[in-house]
Design a protein around this motif. Structure first.
Motif, PDB file in Angstrom:
ATOM      1  N   GLY A 118      -4.479 -14.064   5.299  1.00  0.00           N
ATOM      2  CA  GLY A 118      -3.837 -13.367   4.192  1.00  0.00           C
ATOM      3  C   GLY A 118      -4.430 -13.785   2.859  1.00  0.00           C
ATOM      4  O   GLY A 118      -5.039 -14.854   2.734  1.00  0.00           O
ATOM      5  N   CYS A 119      -4.273 -12.932   1.864  1.00  0.00           N
ATOM      6  CA  CYS A 119      -4.834 -13.210   0.538  1.00  0.00           C
ATOM      7  C   CYS A 119      -3.959 -12.541  -0.506  1.00  0.00           C
ATOM      8  O   CYS A 119      -3.518 -11.403  -0.332  1.00  0.00           O
ATOM      9  CB  CYS A 119      -6.266 -12.691   0.457  1.00  0.00           C
ATOM     10  N   LEU A 120      -3.695 -13.254  -1.593  1.00  0.00           N
ATOM     11  CA  LEU A 120      -2.946 -12.720  -2.723  1.00  0.00           C
ATOM     12  C   LEU A 120      -3.827 -12.794  -3.957  1.00  0.00           C
ATOM     13  O   LEU A 120      -4.349 -13.859  -4.297  1.00  0.00           O
ATOM     14  CB  LEU A 120      -1.649 -13.502  -2.954  1.00  0.00           C
ATOM     15  N   VAL A 121      -4.003 -11.663  -4.629  1.00  0.00           N
ATOM     16  CA  VAL A 121      -4.776 -11.585  -5.868  1.00  0.00           C
ATOM     17  C   VAL A 121      -3.824 -11.097  -6.948  1.00  0.00           C
ATOM     18  O   VAL A 121      -3.154 -10.069  -6.774  1.00  0.00           O
ATOM     19  CB  VAL A 121      -5.963 -10.612  -5.714  1.00  0.00           C
ATOM     20  N   ALA A 122      -3.735 -11.828  -8.059  1.00  0.00           N
ATOM     21  CA  ALA A 122      -2.697 -11.537  -9.047  1.00  0.00           C
ATOM     22  C   ALA A 122      -3.216 -11.701 -10.464  1.00  0.00           C
ATOM     23  O   ALA A 122      -4.078 -12.538 -10.743  1.00  0.00           O
ATOM     24  CB  ALA A 122      -1.486 -12.448  -8.825  1.00  0.00           C
ATOM     25  N   LEU A 123      -2.656 -10.901 -11.363  1.00  0.00           N
ATOM     26  CA  LEU A 123      -2.922 -11.044 -12.793  1.00  0.00           C
ATOM     27  C   LEU A 123      -1.966 -12.044 -13.430  1.00  0.00           C
ATOM     28  O   LEU A 123      -2.246 -12.565 -14.509  1.00  0.00           O
ATOM     29  CB  LEU A 123      -2.785  -9.690 -13.489  1.00  0.00           C
ATOM     30  N   HIS A 155      -6.875  -3.129  -0.532  1.00  0.00           N
ATOM     31  CA  HIS A 155      -5.452  -2.842  -0.293  1.00  0.00           C
ATOM     32  C   HIS A 155      -5.275  -1.378   0.102  1.00  0.00           C
ATOM     33  O   HIS A 155      -4.541  -1.059   1.052  1.00  0.00           O
ATOM     34  CB  HIS A 155      -4.662  -3.173  -1.553  1.00  0.00           C
ATOM     35  N   ASP A 156      -5.947  -0.482  -0.607  1.00  0.00           N
ATOM     36  CA  ASP A 156      -5.864   0.950  -0.287  1.00  0.00           C
ATOM     37  C   ASP A 156      -6.459   1.236   1.086  1.00  0.00           C
ATOM     38  O   ASP A 156      -5.942   2.078   1.838  1.00  0.00           O
ATOM     39  CB  ASP A 156      -6.592   1.772  -1.353  1.00  0.00           C
ATOM     40  N   ARG A 157      -7.553   0.543   1.432  1.00  0.00           N
ATOM     41  CA  ARG A 157      -8.168   0.756   2.736  1.00  0.00           C
ATOM     42  C   ARG A 157      -7.211   0.389   3.863  1.00  0.00           C
ATOM     43  O   ARG A 157      -7.085   1.119   4.853  1.00  0.00           O
ATOM     44  CB  ARG A 157      -9.452  -0.075   2.856  1.00  0.00           C
ATOM     45  N   ALA A 158      -6.525  -0.731   3.704  1.00  0.00           N
ATOM     46  CA  ALA A 158      -5.572  -1.151   4.734  1.00  0.00           C
ATOM     47  C   ALA A 158      -4.440  -0.135   4.873  1.00  0.00           C
ATOM     48  O   ALA A 158      -4.010   0.186   5.988  1.00  0.00           O
ATOM     49  CB  ALA A 158      -5.019  -2.530   4.397  1.00  0.00           C
ATOM     50  N   ASP A 159      -3.956   0.386   3.744  1.00  0.00           N
ATOM     51  CA  ASP A 159      -2.879   1.377   3.793  1.00  0.00           C
ATOM     52  C   ASP A 159      -3.339   2.652   4.510  1.00  0.00           C
ATOM     53  O   ASP A 159      -2.607   3.218   5.332  1.00  0.00           O
ATOM     54  CB  ASP A 159      -2.412   1.719   2.376  1.00  0.00           C
ATOM     55  N   LEU A 160      -4.548   3.130   4.179  1.00  0.00           N
ATOM     56  CA  LEU A 160      -5.049   4.355   4.807  1.00  0.00           C
ATOM     57  C   LEU A 160      -5.273   4.160   6.304  1.00  0.00           C
ATOM     58  O   LEU A 160      -4.978   5.055   7.108  1.00  0.00           O
ATOM     59  CB  LEU A 160      -6.341   4.800   4.130  1.00  0.00           C
ATOM     60  N   ARG A 195       0.695  -5.643 -10.678  1.00  0.00           N
ATOM     61  CA  ARG A 195      -0.045  -6.827 -11.108  1.00  0.00           C
ATOM     62  C   ARG A 195      -0.380  -7.784  -9.959  1.00  0.00           C
ATOM     63  O   ARG A 195      -0.820  -8.909 -10.194  1.00  0.00           O
ATOM     64  CB  ARG A 195       0.743  -7.560 -12.199  1.00  0.00           C
ATOM     65  N   HIS A 196      -0.147  -7.344  -8.745  1.00  0.00           N
ATOM     66  CA  HIS A 196      -0.461  -8.153  -7.573  1.00  0.00           C
ATOM     67  C   HIS A 196      -1.072  -7.267  -6.492  1.00  0.00           C
ATOM     68  O   HIS A 196      -0.679  -6.109  -6.343  1.00  0.00           O
ATOM     69  CB  HIS A 196       0.780  -8.844  -6.998  1.00  0.00           C
ATOM     70  N   ARG A 197      -2.001  -7.840  -5.740  1.00  0.00           N
ATOM     71  CA  ARG A 197      -2.580  -7.155  -4.589  1.00  0.00           C
ATOM     72  C   ARG A 197      -2.462  -8.104  -3.393  1.00  0.00           C
ATOM     73  O   ARG A 197      -3.056  -9.182  -3.378  1.00  0.00           O
ATOM     74  CB  ARG A 197      -4.052  -6.811  -4.829  1.00  0.00           C
ATOM     75  N   THR A 245     -10.590  -5.052  -9.005  1.00  0.00           N
ATOM     76  CA  THR A 245     -10.847  -3.709  -8.484  1.00  0.00           C
ATOM     77  C   THR A 245     -11.110  -3.747  -6.984  1.00  0.00           C
ATOM     78  O   THR A 245     -10.611  -2.904  -6.226  1.00  0.00           O
ATOM     79  CB  THR A 245     -12.046  -3.077  -9.205  1.00  0.00           C
ATOM     80  N   LEU A 246     -11.881  -4.733  -6.537  1.00  0.00           N
ATOM     81  CA  LEU A 246     -12.166  -4.871  -5.109  1.00  0.00           C
ATOM     82  C   LEU A 246     -10.879  -5.099  -4.315  1.00  0.00           C
ATOM     83  O   LEU A 246     -10.693  -4.512  -3.239  1.00  0.00           O
ATOM     84  CB  LEU A 246     -13.136  -6.028  -4.881  1.00  0.00           C
ATOM     85  N   ALA A 247      -9.997  -5.947  -4.835  1.00  0.00           N
ATOM     86  CA  ALA A 247      -8.727  -6.187  -4.146  1.00  0.00           C
ATOM     87  C   ALA A 247      -7.927  -4.893  -4.012  1.00  0.00           C
ATOM     88  O   ALA A 247      -7.309  -4.634  -2.969  1.00  0.00           O
ATOM     89  CB  ALA A 247      -7.915  -7.243  -4.894  1.00  0.00           C
TER      90      ALA A 247
END
Length: 289
Positions: A16-21, A170-175, A115-117, A164-166
C-alpha cells in the motif's frame, strides 16, 4: 500542486502507498526523510493506511453529544408530558443528528480525497515506489548539477509529477476494478438467454470503453515514470563523469608534480561539452509534461 510546496509519501511495506499534500497522522513515532519538497514518512511499525480525515473524531464526538442531548430531552418530555409527544420529537432529533453527521463526513471525505491519493494495490504501489526512488536520486544529486543546468532545484516540479502520477495510478486501479465488476456481472447472466443478450452487449460495450481508457492511462503512466527514471540516470551519469574528470585532472597534476614540471592548463571540471548541460535540462523539462 499549484500552491503546495510539500508532498508526503508513506509506503506501508504491505503493498500500500499513501501520497498526500497534507502531512498524514500516523500512529507511533515517525521519522521524516526527504529532500526538497518530497518528504518520506517512515513509521516505526507497519502503518495502517486508511482514510481518516482530520476533524472526523471531533465530528463523531459532536454527533455523540447531540445524540445524548436528544435522548435526554426525549426522556424529559415523555416524563413531563406524554411519550406520544416525547417519542416523535426524539426520533426527529436523532434523524437530524444522523443527517448532520453524514453531511459533515461527506464534506470531510471530499476534502481528504482532493488532497490524498491512496494506492491500495501492490501493482500501483510498486510503480509509484520506483518513480519515487528516481525522484529521490535526482534531488540527492541535483546540488552537484545546479551550476550545469542553471536550475536551483527541481523539487516543486518533481513533487507535482509524483502527485500527478499518484492520481493516474489511482484512476487506473478504479477503472480496472470497474472492468472486473462488469466481467462478474456478465458471468452471472444466464447462459444462452435471449432476454439477457442486450444486457450482455451493453456490458461488453462498457468494458471496451473502459479498456480504451486504461490504454490511455497506461501510456501516461509509462511516460511520466520513464521521464523520471531517464533524468535520474542522467544525473547519475553526470556525477560519475564529473568525478572522472576531477580524478583525471588530479592525476595529471600529480604526475607533473612528480616530474617537477610546471602544471599546464588542463580541462577543469567546469570546462565540459555543451551536450553535458543539455541532457539533464531536456529530461527535467519532460518530468513536468
Amino acid at each position: 500542486m499549484a500552491t503546495d510546496d510539500l508532498l508526503f509519501v508513506v509506503l506501508d511495506g504491505a503493498g500500500g502507498c499513501l501520497v498526500a499534500l497534507d502531512e498524514p497522522t500516523l500512529a507511533g513515532p515517525v521519522s521524516r526523510t526527504g529532500r526538497g519538497g518530497v518528504i518520506h514518512l517512515v513509521p516505526s511499525g507497519r502503518p495502517v493506511l486508511r482514510p481518516d480525515p482530520p476533524g472526523n473524531a471531533g465530528l463523531r464526538a459532536l454527533t455523540g453529544a447531540g445524540t445524548v442531548a436528544v435522548a435526554g430531552a426525549t426522556v424529559a418530555l415523555s416524563a413531563l408530558l406524554t411519550p406520544f409527544v416525547g417519542a416523535p420529537i426524539g426520533v426527529a432529533g436523532l434523524a437530524l443528528c444522523g443527517a448532520g453527521y453524514r453531511s459533515g463526513r461527506s464534506a470531510l471525505d471530499r476534502r481528504w480525497g482532493d488532497r490524498h491519493r491512496m494506492l491500495r494495490r501492490s501493482a500501483e504501489a510498486e510503480v509509484f515506489a520506483g518513480a519515487f526512488s528516481a525522484a529521490q536520486t535526482i534531488l540527492m544529486l541535483w546540488p552537484r548539477l545546479r551550476d550545469l543546468v542553471q536550475v536551483p532545484t527541481p523539487s516543486r516540479e518533481l513533487a507535482g509529477s509524483l502527485w500527478t502520477l499518484a492520481g493516474l495510478l489511482h484512476d487506473r486501479a478504479d477503472l480496472e476494478e470497474q472492468v472486473a465488476e462488469l466481467s462478474r456481472a456478465a458471468a452471472r447472466l444466464p447462459v444462452g438467454s435471449r432476454a439477457a443478450a442486450p444486457l450482455r452487449d451493453e456490458l461488453a460495450a462498457r468494458q471496451a470503453l473502459l479498456r480504451a481508457s486504461l490504454t490511455e492511462l497506461a501510456g501516461a503512466v509509462d511516460a511520466r515514470v520513464s521521464a523520471l527514471e531517464i533524468l535520474a540516470g542522467e544525473c547519475v551519469d553526470l556525477v560519475r563523469d564529473e568525478r572522472a574528470v576531477v580524478a583525471a585532472v588530479e592525476a595529471i597534476r600529480s604526475a607533473d608534480r612528480s616530474l617537477g614540471l610546471v602544471v599546464p592548463p588542463v580541462v577543469t571540471p567546469r570546462m565540459r561539452p555543451a551536450s553535458w548541460r543539455r541532457r539533464p535540462v531536456r529530461s527535467w523539462r519532460r518530468t513536468g509534461s
